[in-house]
Write an enzyme that holds these catalytic residues in place. Structure first.
Site, PDB file in Angstrom:
ATOM      1  CG  ASP A 177      -1.869   0.719   1.209  1.00  0.00           C
ATOM      2  OD1 ASP A 177      -1.522   2.080   0.927  1.00  0.00           O
ATOM      3  OD2 ASP A 177      -2.704   1.197   1.484  1.00  0.00           O
ATOM      4  CG  HIS A 178       1.607   4.568  -3.452  1.00  0.00           C
ATOM      5  ND1 HIS A 178       0.492   4.066  -3.432  1.00  0.00           N
ATOM      6  CD2 HIS A 178       1.574   5.713  -3.245  1.00  0.00           C
ATOM      7  CE1 HIS A 178      -0.185   4.905  -3.514  1.00  0.00           C
ATOM      8  NE2 HIS A 178       0.548   6.182  -3.730  1.00  0.00           N
ATOM      9  CG  HIS A 240      -3.609   4.493  -1.552  1.00  0.00           C
ATOM     10  ND1 HIS A 240      -3.165   3.264  -0.932  1.00  0.00           N
ATOM     11  CD2 HIS A 240      -4.325   4.956  -1.840  1.00  0.00           C
ATOM     12  CE1 HIS A 240      -2.985   3.315  -1.853  1.00  0.00           C
ATOM     13  NE2 HIS A 240      -3.577   4.379  -2.772  1.00  0.00           N
TER      14      HIS A 240
HETATM   15  C1  BG6 Z   1      -3.791   5.120  -5.883  1.00  0.00           C
HETATM   16  C2  BG6 Z   1      -4.813   5.259  -6.893  1.00  0.00           C
HETATM   17  O1  BG6 Z   1      -3.532   3.755  -5.334  1.00  0.00           O
HETATM   18  O2  BG6 Z   1      -3.343   6.083  -5.558  1.00  0.00           O
HETATM   19  C3  BG6 Z   1      -5.159   6.317  -7.811  1.00  0.00           C
HETATM   20  O3  BG6 Z   1      -5.579   4.106  -7.609  1.00  0.00           O
HETATM   21  C4  BG6 Z   1      -4.449   7.206  -7.061  1.00  0.00           C
HETATM   22  O4  BG6 Z   1      -6.198   6.456  -8.333  1.00  0.00           O
HETATM   23  C5  BG6 Z   1      -3.693   6.860  -6.416  1.00  0.00           C
HETATM   24  O5  BG6 Z   1      -4.530   8.328  -7.864  1.00  0.00           O
HETATM   25  C6  BG6 Z   1      -2.706   8.169  -5.787  1.00  0.00           C
HETATM   26  O6  BG6 Z   1      -1.840   8.055  -5.019  1.00  0.00           O
HETATM   27  P1  BG6 Z   1      -0.190   9.280  -4.653  1.00  0.00           P
HETATM   28  O7  BG6 Z   1       0.784   8.948  -4.031  1.00  0.00           O
HETATM   29  O8  BG6 Z   1      -0.868  10.368  -5.809  1.00  0.00           O
HETATM   30  O9  BG6 Z   1      -1.392  10.207  -3.636  1.00  0.00           O
END
Ligand code: BG6
Length: 503
Positions: A177-178, A240
């Site tokens: 989960d980044h 997230h």
């Molecule tokens: C991803 C989603 O996991 O996270 C995207 O699938 C979203 O829709 C993105 O744009 C957002 O990530 P960050 O790091 O740019 O906030």
């Protein structure tokens, strides 16, 4: 050896290879480290290197600053093998290639399999790896990283977990989960548990309500096909945002071991009160979809006009949910979480609203505006802001709010790792702290599932339109008790624009 399935896809070039390049440059990778890309497209090692390194649009800027020798030293660590027309096939040739590279580079049978493929392929890939003896840990360790979405609902997430557990132990499975790889998300733990000033007030006695906002300026871009089946609740909230929430809500772990932290996160997720009946869901949730508008004189498409989207789609690009946590610490404290695309700014932040003082000495002040707030800015302009009342100079006791702020950028620290860098390195080191465990993912789905079912099936559920470039449907403020409304932040941590680009 990092073996990436789905290596010809976007994620490898956009995120994984740039992260590996940074790790390589920072000398975080072992000398004998190699990457093997696996995909269905026929490609030579050389062409793969060109695609994801030398000719990659995602590395253009970075490579401009590097010399040839450095670039080829990095590129030469990358290899490619084509799996044929299907992922569910014999992996004998793949296993031979892996063994060959293993012997040539001395990778000691330590393999990470990174599945950048649709979830429907997780189990077949795991099974085929198992059949070739590639999941056994007698010689060297074997780990598997899987991308989100982890499931489509509770039943499919359970089926995915069961499928993976047939071939891998839970300790070998890394669900990415980044958001957990973001420095400021990890800082939530440090802020809470390495200070004695926050934790004593981190509870229902002092906290009035908690807000989490995640906004993006972009629409769905080219991902209409995927998004149609997902929507904001699945795409951002279930993964997230509930992960961020779990760090805010969890009890202090007994130490910083991965399992101790994850045990507390699971408890937090299991404590969210599940909304079972239609009436509660209708009252506490709101879905929206952006419609065409003009921003700064430029016409912007509505969601229904995007590529791959059904012109009558009711898929939500905005979701807001109010809920409670049923435990001793949080009883009766409302939590409000919203996420949306095509909003005025890109921002993620947590706002802790403290209660107004129990006894009001300075009468006739606007109590709502004067509550103490702690704002944890996850991105951009990362930092922490505390808002507190101060006396306005002059006669009488007029109270105004002052800001006390801290910015990550002031730390002048060494390079802050990007989320994928940090997470890949953790997986290599066997640290699962920032990866979601099976029970965490299932607990999150348990809460989200009834909302999704109701949104899909209850006839009274509306999808409210909002003009692209605004803070979502106007009635989303009604979700918040009293007249607090959402904090609509600007680009900078201290901005409180409340602005709206509706034209
Ligand atoms: C991803 C989603 O996991 O996270 C995207 O699938 C979203 O829709 C993105 O744009 C957002 O990530 P960050 O790091 O740019 O906030």
């Amino acid at each position: 050896m990092l073996i990436i399935f789905g290596a010809s896809g976007d994620l490898t070039a956009r995120k994984l290879v740039p992260a590996l390049l940074n790790l390589f440059k920072g000398k975080h990778l072992p000398e004998n480290f190699v990457v093997l890309g696996v995909s269905r497209s026929p490609m030579s090692d050389e062409n793969f290197r060109k695609k994801v390194v030398m000719e990659s649009e995602f590395l253009k800027k970075k490579l401009g600053k590097e010399d040839e020798a450095f670039i080829s030293e990095f590129a030469n660590k990358l290899f490619y093998t084509d799996i044929g027309t299907e992922y569910d096939t014999s992996y004998t040739l793949l296993a031979n290639r892996i063994q060959h590279l293993n012997e040539e580079f001395g990778t000691a049978n330590n393999f990470i399999f990174y599945l950048s493929t649709p979830p429907s392929l997780y189990e077949p890939i795991a099974k085929n790896l198992h059949e070739e003896g590639l999941t056994k840990e007698q010689k060297g360790w074997k780990r598997i990283i899987v991308e989100k979405p982890f499931g489509y609902d509770l039943a499919s997430a359970k089926a995915l977990n069961e499928g993976l557990h047939k071939y891998f132990q839970e300790s070998q499975v890394y669900r990415i989960d980044h958001y957990l790889g973001k420095e400021t998300v990890q800082n939530v733990l440090v802020t809470r548990f390495s200070n004695s000033i926050f934790e004593p007030v981190w509870n229902r006695r002092y906290i009035h309500h908690v807000e989490i906002t995640n906004a993006e300026t972009v629409g769905v871009e080219k991902r209409g096909g995927y998004y149609e089946k997902s929507g904001a609740l699945r795409d951002m909230f279930q993964s997230h945002l509930l992960q961020v929430l779990s760090l805010i809500v969890m009890e202090p772990p007994i130490n910083s071991d991965a399992e101790e932290i994850r045990n507390e996160k699971v408890k937090a997720l299991k404590s969210i009160r599940i909304m079972k009946d239609e009436e509660t869901i209708l009252k506490n949730t709101l879905r929206g979809q952006y419609v065409a508008s003009t921003i700064d004189g430029k016409k912007v498409k509505g969601y229904r006009e995007e590529e791959g989207v059904n012109p009558e789609s009711t898929t939500e690009t905005f979701a807001a949910v109010k809920f409670f946590i049923d435990n001793w610490r949080w009883s009766d404290v409302p939590f409000y979480v919203r996420t949306g695309k095509a909003m005025p700014t890109k921002v993620t932040e947590v706002v802790i609203h403290f209660k107004t003082p129990h006894h009001d000495i300075f009468k006739s002040q606007d109590a709502y505006k004067k509550d103490n707030k702690l704002i944890i800015r996850i991105q951009p302009d990362e930092g922490i802001l505390i808002k507190f009342g101060v006396k306005v100079p002059g006669l009488g006791f007029h109270v105004e709010q002052a800001n006390m702020d801290f910015y990550y950028s002031d730390l002048d620290a060494a390079h802050v790792m990007d989320a994928y860098e940090r997470l890949l390195l953790d997986a290599m080191q066997g640290d699962t702290t920032l990866y979601a465990r099976a029970d965490e993912v299932e607990a999150a789905w348990k809460f989200v599932d009834p909302i999704l079912k109701c949104w899909e099936n209850c006839p009274q559920v509306n999808t409210y339109g909002y003009s692209a470039g605004t803070w979502g449907p106007r009635n989303s403020d009604d979700l918040i008790d009293d007249s607090f409304g959402w904090r609509n932040p600007g680009d900078l941590l201290t901005d409180e624009s409340g602005f709206c680009l509706l034209c």
